[in-house]
Design an enzyme around this catalytic site. Structure first.
Site, PDB file in Angstrom:
ATOM      1  N   GLU A 169       9.515  10.037 -10.016  1.00 12.39           N
ATOM      2  CA  GLU A 169       8.265   9.312 -10.430  1.00 12.39           C
ATOM      3  C   GLU A 169       6.960  10.325 -10.210  1.00 12.39           C
ATOM      4  OE1 GLU A 169       7.351   5.630  -8.227  1.00 12.39           O
ATOM      5  OE2 GLU A 169       6.553   4.796 -10.123  1.00 12.39           O
ATOM      6  N   LYS A 222      -0.902  -8.435   2.656  1.00 17.61           N
ATOM      7  CA  LYS A 222      -1.096  -7.019   3.290  1.00 17.61           C
ATOM      8  C   LYS A 222      -1.469  -6.083   2.185  1.00 17.61           C
ATOM      9  CE  LYS A 222       0.113  -3.464   4.521  1.00 17.61           C
ATOM     10  NZ  LYS A 222      -0.351  -2.415   3.883  1.00 17.61           N
ATOM     11  N   PRO A 223      -2.656  -5.601   1.971  1.00 18.53           N
ATOM     12  CA  PRO A 223      -3.057  -4.545   1.115  1.00 18.53           C
ATOM     13  C   PRO A 223      -2.753  -3.531   1.576  1.00 18.53           C
ATOM     14  CG  PRO A 223      -5.097  -5.306   1.965  1.00 18.53           C
ATOM     15  CD  PRO A 223      -4.123  -6.100   2.679  1.00 18.53           C
ATOM     16  N   ALA A 224      -2.810  -2.445   0.616  1.00 19.24           N
ATOM     17  CA  ALA A 224      -2.455  -0.882   0.931  1.00 19.24           C
ATOM     18  C   ALA A 224      -3.404  -0.466   1.829  1.00 19.24           C
ATOM     19  CB  ALA A 224      -2.484  -0.211  -0.246  1.00 19.24           C
ATOM     20  N   GLU A 277       8.749  -5.662  -7.056  1.00 14.66           N
ATOM     21  CA  GLU A 277       8.390  -4.686  -8.108  1.00 14.66           C
ATOM     22  C   GLU A 277       8.111  -3.103  -7.725  1.00 14.66           C
ATOM     23  OE1 GLU A 277       7.490  -6.020 -11.138  1.00 14.66           O
ATOM     24  OE2 GLU A 277       7.399  -7.954 -10.664  1.00 14.66           O
ATOM     25  N   GLY A 281       5.528  -1.968  -4.802  1.00 17.19           N
ATOM     26  CA  GLY A 281       5.632  -0.780  -4.255  1.00 17.19           C
ATOM     27  C   GLY A 281       6.595   0.308  -4.510  1.00 17.19           C
ATOM     28  N   SER A 282       6.870   1.277  -3.573  1.00 18.32           N
ATOM     29  CA  SER A 282       8.134   2.124  -3.933  1.00 18.32           C
ATOM     30  C   SER A 282       9.299   1.690  -3.681  1.00 18.32           C
ATOM     31  CB  SER A 282       7.809   3.230  -2.882  1.00 18.32           C
ATOM     32  OG  SER A 282       7.909   2.788  -1.450  1.00 18.32           O
ATOM     33  N   SER A 329       1.632  -4.424 -20.233  1.00 24.29           N
ATOM     34  CA  SER A 329       1.054  -5.374 -19.069  1.00 24.29           C
ATOM     35  C   SER A 329       0.369  -6.390 -19.829  1.00 24.29           C
ATOM     36  CB  SER A 329       0.287  -4.573 -18.045  1.00 24.29           C
ATOM     37  OG  SER A 329       1.144  -3.587 -17.615  1.00 24.29           O
ATOM     38  N   CYS A 385       2.910   2.487 -12.295  1.00 26.98           N
ATOM     39  CA  CYS A 385       4.590   2.412 -12.270  1.00 26.98           C
ATOM     40  C   CYS A 385       5.085   2.218 -13.758  1.00 26.98           C
ATOM     41  CB  CYS A 385       5.102   0.848 -11.521  1.00 26.98           C
ATOM     42  SG  CYS A 385       4.076  -0.349 -12.162  1.00 26.98           S
TER      43      CYS A 385
END
Ligand code: NAP
Length: 484
Positions: A387, A180-182, A256, A234-235, A447, A290
């Site tokens: 954030e 499920k993408p954003a 994450e 995500g958040s 990363s 992030c």
């Protein structure tokens, strides 16, 4: 209209190897954050579609687990080659839906594609153990098997890489999945799904559901007793509620979540190198990462030099629509995000911070916010705890090393920290003392597909990438061999 610049991209759901409309036929608009125009409409998946996707993933699981590891690896390798070959096309899609400049989209594609290559190599390295029981009576066989059907929920900020970090190890391990993408950036994932289909992923192994009724469609999948793993990027807020939902099925879970990265500059640091690192840690992805440096904690002796050099570099970056030449700062992803960044800056200024560069929302269309450097920021400012997710660098000062480490750790988050020092003993003390899952020592980016990415505290748990990444998709089974 920018929509004419949009390359061909699927807009339907991908379920059981078939591209199809949402049940009921509803769609939602994907917008270009550079001007608010609609790029395209994509299928607005329903609860029924979610159920069909998990049905397909469950049905495909037994046969997929039997596919030889080399074959699974070759599919990933082929997808890697295609993504790299067609990087320009994908970069345009990504920039149009997410806003970041083409150079940033290209950088994400290089990074995101590398997970496909890395896990194509890891697929054939999964192994077990054989040993003799201490009393010699039996033999102990330990083997690894795929966890089973997974649900993957990804954010908008790295629409490719946050997907490949999950999809590639799942394919390598032999798991099936629903992705499920954003809602803000579904096109990159739909494009990738087509590439994976053409690379040979069998029907039902990968299913993609786009939806605007996110919670309503996802919860029944999470609570479906046939699902075995939930992986979410995500958040922290959403992550917490998903962990609660996943408790019912006692799912394997990877989270994450958000970050609030400290960026420490010690008195002995090479200030130019620290500024270079800060440009990466702050401006990569327009600060919508992030891992973005959220709090610059700088020794008082070098604070002036560091702030003025950073402000000069950040203030010189060209702002504009991401498809334009030489643009380094595109729009933020949506109006809400831009307003939140502006509000954090206004709050800091009200509480006494000084704006060295930026700090004002520009006129005109699109969700732009200029690179901003703030000094004299009080700890009471919201930027010290929240954030930012934008191109804002608040600078705090310290005089004592222990205080600096305390300030760095004084947050609920624990994803990554950066530290610049040329003193070896100080470096060891710092990286051992930081409460984060990752540390960049004298470098502004951590990363790397070959390294375990992930956080501690409210930044979540589980690791993506490296040798650890595939373990998240494998169960350990022990067989006791008796009758000897
Ligand atoms: P978000 O609002 O939590 O959304 C992330 C994903 O969760 C989206 O696909 C979203 O769908 C979905 N979602 C939202 N509500 C849900 C619900 N009730 N049930 C199931 N899924 C739900 O986060 P975001 O604003 O997209 O992303 C930014 C956040 O991600 C930041 O906090 C950032 O730090 C974090 N992040 C972390 C990492 C890491 O590796 N630690 C990497 C990148 C980003 P919709 O789009 O449809 O709402």
């Amino acid at each position: 209209m920018t929509s004419s610049a949009l390359p061909d991209v699927p807009t339907q759901l991908f379920i059981g190897g078939t591209w199809r409309d949402a049940s009921g036929g509803a769609t939602f608009a994907v917008e270009n954050p550079a001007d608010g125009s609609t790029l395209v409409e994509v299928a607005n998946g329903t609860v029924e579609d979610g159920k069909a996707a998990i049905d397909a993933a469950v049905a495909a699981q037994p046969d997929w687990a039997k596919v030889p590891p080399r074959d699974r690896g070759e599919i990933l390798r082929s997808a890697f080659e295609t993504v790299v070959d067609r990087a320009d096309e994908l970069a345009t899609i990504m920039t149009l839906e997410m806003g970041k400049p083409l150079s940033e989209s290209q950088a994400e594609i290089t990074y995101g594609a590398e997970f496909l290559r890395w896990f194509s190599e890891e697929a054939v390295r999964v192994s077990g153990r054989y040993s003799v029981a201490p009393n010699g009576a039996t033999r102990l066989l330990t083997l690894k098997q795929p966890v089973g059907p997974c649900l993957m929920i990804t954010p908008w900020n790295f629409p490719l890489a946050m997907g490949t970090r999950k999809i590639a190890p799942a394919i390598a391990a032999g798991c099936t999945m629903v992705v499920k993408p954003a809602g803000l950036t579904p096109l990159t994932m739909l494009w990738l799904a087509k590439v994976l289909e053409e690379s040979g992923v069998p029907e039902g192994v990968l299913n993609v559901v786009t939806t605007k009724s996110t919670g309503e469609v996802m919860e029944p999948i999470i609570r479906d007793p046939r699902l075995r793993k939930l992986t979410f990027t995500g958040s922290t807020e959403v992550g917490r509620s998903l962990v609660e939902q996943s408790a019912e099925g006692l799912l394997r879970v990877s989270m994450e979540l958000g970050g609030n990265a400290p960026f420490l500059v010690f008195a002995d640091a090479d200030v130019d190198a620290a500024v270079e690192g800060a440009m990466l840690a702050k401006m990569r992805n327009i600060g919508e990462a992030c891992t973005a440096a959220n709090r610059f904690i700088v020794h008082a002796d070098v604070a002036e030099e560091f702030s003025s050099k950073l402000a000069e570099r950040m203030g010189a970056l060209k702002i504009g629509p991401g498809l334009e030449d030489d643009v380094k700062v595109g729009p933020l992803v949506e109006e809400k995000q831009r307003d939140k960044v502006a509000e954090l800056v206004d709050d800091a200024v009200e509480k006494g911070a000084t704006v060295v560069t930026g700090g004002q929302v520009p006129d005109g269309p699109g969700w732009f916010y200029p690179p901003t450097v703030l000094t004299d920021v009080p700890l009471s400012a919201k930027v010290s705890t929240e954030e930012i997710f934008g191109p804002v660098a608040p600078i705090f000062t310290f005089t004592d090393d222990d205080d600096a480490i305390r300030m760095a750790n004084d947050t609920e988050y624990g994803l990554v920290a950066y530290a610049f020092t040329t003193d070896y003993a100080r470096a060891v003390k710092v990286y051992e003392g930081l409460e984060t899952g990752m540390v960049g020592m004298n470098q502004g980016i951590v990363s790397n597909p070959a390294a375990p990415f992930g956080g501690v505290k409210a930044s979540g748990f589980g690791r993506e990438g490296g040798a650890e990444g595939i373990e998240e998709y494998l169960e350990t089974k022990y067989v006791g061999l008796g009758g000897l």
